[in-house]
Write an enzyme that holds these catalytic residues in place. Structure first.
Site, PDB file in Angstrom:
ATOM      1  N   GLY A  62     105.768  69.493  75.790  1.00  0.00           N
ATOM      2  CA  GLY A  62     107.017  70.152  75.438  1.00  0.00           C
ATOM      3  C   GLY A  62     107.013  71.655  75.639  1.00  0.00           C
ATOM      4  N   HIS A  63     105.897  72.225  76.090  1.00  0.00           N
ATOM      5  CA  HIS A  63     105.781  73.700  76.205  1.00  0.00           C
ATOM      6  C   HIS A  63     105.177  74.072  77.543  1.00  0.00           C
ATOM      7  CE1 HIS A  63     104.632  77.860  75.011  1.00  0.00           C
ATOM      8  NE2 HIS A  63     105.592  77.711  74.137  1.00  0.00           N
ATOM      9  N   PHE A  64     105.720  74.028  78.583  1.00  0.00           N
ATOM     10  CA  PHE A  64     107.053  73.552  78.933  1.00  0.00           C
ATOM     11  C   PHE A  64     106.854  72.505  80.010  1.00  0.00           C
ATOM     12  CE2 PHE A  64     107.434  77.931  77.472  1.00  0.00           C
ATOM     13  CZ  PHE A  64     108.415  77.815  76.512  1.00  0.00           C
ATOM     14  N   VAL A 124     102.661  76.138  79.666  1.00  0.00           N
ATOM     15  CA  VAL A 124     102.055  77.379  79.185  1.00  0.00           C
ATOM     16  C   VAL A 124     101.470  77.090  77.808  1.00  0.00           C
ATOM     17  CG1 VAL A 124     102.503  79.765  78.471  1.00  0.00           C
ATOM     18  CG2 VAL A 124     103.734  78.807  80.428  1.00  0.00           C
TER      19      VAL A 124
END
EC number: 4.2.1.59
Length: 153
Positions: A56-58, A63
């Site tokens: 989810g990041h990203f 990252v």
């Protein structure tokens, strides 16, 4: 509890005997330098695309979250503190209670080898103060002053 003299590198199994963190929140893979007299440790985190936070990041541009880099520095400091005090993962827990002057200079991405350099500034009763720098290829990607305190029982 006294620890045997650890030989470097200290591997992930030995780290898990020292701090209570486990997957997916164990953010230090090995210790490559340790000087208890100088109160300095250097750890390593191999950043893999398989890290859960990258979902989810990203998703299109993974990252490593900066707060997790700071947590990795704190875990390295925790390993050093536990060794210095002769304690293990079953001992009283230390919690991060303060972060000052956090700086994020560059993104950490899958494939990076994150080097965690931590210096203990002071240990007073139940509080430890540390300064840490996270580096990739010798370049500082993040730094912070971290304070941890032992849990009250």
């Amino acid at each position: 509890m006294s620890h045997p003299a650890y030989e470097l590198p200290i591997d992930v199994n030995q780290i898990q005997a020292l701090i209570p963190h486990r997957y997916p929140f164990l953010l230090i893979d090995r210790v490559i330098e340790l000087d208890l007299e100088a109160k300095r440790i250097v750890g390593q985190k191999n950043v893999s695309i398989n890290e859960p936070f990258f979902q989810g990041h990203f998703p299109t541009r993974p990252v490593m979250p900066g707060v997790l880099i700071i947590e990795a520095l704190a875990q390295a400091g925790g390993v050093m503190t536990q060794l210095g005090l002769g304690r293990d993962a079953l001992s009283k827990l230390f919690y991060m209670v303060k972060v000052d002057n956090a700086r994020f200079n560059k993104q950490v991405v899958p494939g990076d080898v994150l080097i965690l350099e931590v210096q203990m500034k002071r240990l007073i009763r139940n509080m430890g103060c540390y300064y840490g720098e996270a580096k990739v290829n010798g370049e500082i990607v993040a730094s912070a002053e971290i304070m941890c305190a032992a849990a009250r029982e």
